[in-house]
Design a protein around this motif. Structure first.
Motif, PDB file in Angstrom:
ATOM      1  N   ASP A  33       0.853  -1.194   0.000  1.00  0.00           N
ATOM      2  CA  ASP A  33       0.000   0.000   0.000  1.00  0.00           C
ATOM      3  C   ASP A  33       0.888   1.244   0.000  1.00  0.00           C
ATOM      4  N   GLY A  34       0.236   2.396  -0.036  1.00  0.00           N
ATOM      5  CA  GLY A  34       0.983   3.649  -0.126  1.00  0.00           C
ATOM      6  C   GLY A  34       1.890   3.896   1.056  1.00  0.00           C
ATOM      7  N   GLU A  62      -5.609   7.310  -0.486  1.00  0.00           N
ATOM      8  CA  GLU A  62      -5.984   6.652  -1.748  1.00  0.00           C
ATOM      9  C   GLU A  62      -4.992   6.982  -2.860  1.00  0.00           C
ATOM     10  N   ALA A  63      -4.504   8.225  -2.874  1.00  0.00           N
ATOM     11  CA  ALA A  63      -3.538   8.631  -3.904  1.00  0.00           C
ATOM     12  C   ALA A  63      -2.212   7.907  -3.708  1.00  0.00           C
ATOM     13  N   ASP A  65      -1.889   4.958  -2.220  1.00  0.00           N
ATOM     14  CA  ASP A  65      -2.134   3.552  -2.564  1.00  0.00           C
ATOM     15  C   ASP A  65      -2.075   3.350  -4.081  1.00  0.00           C
ATOM     16  N   ALA A  66      -2.590   4.339  -4.816  1.00  0.00           N
ATOM     17  CA  ALA A  66      -2.587   4.240  -6.283  1.00  0.00           C
ATOM     18  C   ALA A  66      -1.166   4.249  -6.833  1.00  0.00           C
ATOM     19  N   VAL A  67      -0.286   5.085  -6.274  1.00  0.00           N
ATOM     20  CA  VAL A  67       1.093   5.123  -6.778  1.00  0.00           C
ATOM     21  C   VAL A  67       1.845   3.868  -6.345  1.00  0.00           C
ATOM     22  N   SER A  69       0.472   0.940  -6.243  1.00  0.00           N
ATOM     23  CA  SER A  69       0.023  -0.022  -7.252  1.00  0.00           C
ATOM     24  C   SER A  69       0.792   0.165  -8.558  1.00  0.00           C
ATOM     25  N   GLU A  70       1.016   1.425  -8.939  1.00  0.00           N
ATOM     26  CA  GLU A  70       1.802   1.697 -10.145  1.00  0.00           C
ATOM     27  C   GLU A  70       3.245   1.226  -9.965  1.00  0.00           C
ATOM     28  N   ARG A  73       3.495  -2.447 -10.612  1.00  0.00           N
ATOM     29  CA  ARG A  73       3.478  -2.733 -12.058  1.00  0.00           C
ATOM     30  C   ARG A  73       4.831  -2.381 -12.688  1.00  0.00           C
ATOM     31  N   SER A 130       2.026  16.087  -6.754  1.00  0.00           N
ATOM     32  CA  SER A 130       1.037  15.006  -6.719  1.00  0.00           C
ATOM     33  C   SER A 130       1.729  13.720  -6.307  1.00  0.00           C
ATOM     34  N   ASP A 132       1.632  10.807  -7.538  1.00  0.00           N
ATOM     35  CA  ASP A 132       2.163   9.926  -8.588  1.00  0.00           C
ATOM     36  C   ASP A 132       3.591  10.290  -9.005  1.00  0.00           C
TER      37      ASP A 132
END
Length: 204
Positions: A33-34, A62-63, A65-67, A69-70, A73, A130, A132
């Motif tokens: 997670d983030g 949430e932001a 956690d999204a990065v 996830s990136e 990948r 940001s 990301d």
């Protein structure tokens, strides 16, 4: 299964790939997670504590956690590319470089001269508008690896069942294991037991 990050790769890009590992066949994810991704960046020396405190006030969970996830990948993609680059360093990697450069373009940073333990040091500072943009920190290390290191020195640990990577910086480039104290010692014990079995069979 909780586990502390491992820094055995002798290069931040290798340590980044090692945030996913499977000791004894059990998959372990260190940047799930983030929050864990940010903690790993700090442990790896790629992000400073003052930047983290500002980020936590500005960016939602949430932001982050999204990065993360990136980043997972990116790790999978980079691992595949680095494996191919190691085996075929003269290959055509224009598509990979385009993808990497798109990530690097997110950077908004500057260099700062600071006093360090060994005298003056030039470090990278980053403006984080940001969440990301955090991906730039690991993408930069992948870029450094590809641009400045010898492909043949990128290795997988020879230990049975070990999935860790490392960059062999030893003088003779003869490093075989992620850790001499762990995988190296296990290999010695296994070889000793095999010799003992061989001696028992011979004497019998």
């Amino acid at each position: 299964l909780a586990m502390e990050p491992l820094f055995l790769g002798t290069h931040p890009a290798m340590d980044f790939l090692n945030t996913s590992l499977s000791p004894r066949g059990k998959a372990i994810e260190l940047i799930g997670d983030g929050q864990s991704f940010v903690a790993w960046l700090v442990s790896a020396g790629l992000l400073d504590a003052s930047t983290v405190s500002k980020m936590k006030r500005r960016f939602r969970a949430e932001a982050l956690d999204a990065v993360a996830s990136e980043a997972r990948r990116l790790r999978e993609w980079a691992g595949d590319w680095i494996s191919r680059w190691r085996d075929a360093p003269g290959g055509d990697y224009k598509a990979e470089l385009r993808r990497l450069n798109r990530l690097l373009e997110r950077a908004k940073g500057y260099r700062e001269a600071v006093v360090a333990k060994n005298g003056m040091q030039l470090i990278e500072r980053c403006h984080m508008d940001s969440a990301d943009e955090l991906i730039v920190l690991v993408a930069t290390q992948v870029a450094f690896l590809i641009a400045t290191e010898q492909p043949a020195l990128v290795k997988h640990c020879a230990g049975t069942g070990c999935t860790l990577w490392f960059l062999d910086r030893t003088k003779a480039h003869g490093r075989l294991f992620c850790s001499a104290a762990v995988c190296g010692n296990r290999a010695k014990v296994a070889a000793f037991r095999e010799r003992q079995r061989g001696s028992a069979v011979t004497s019998g």
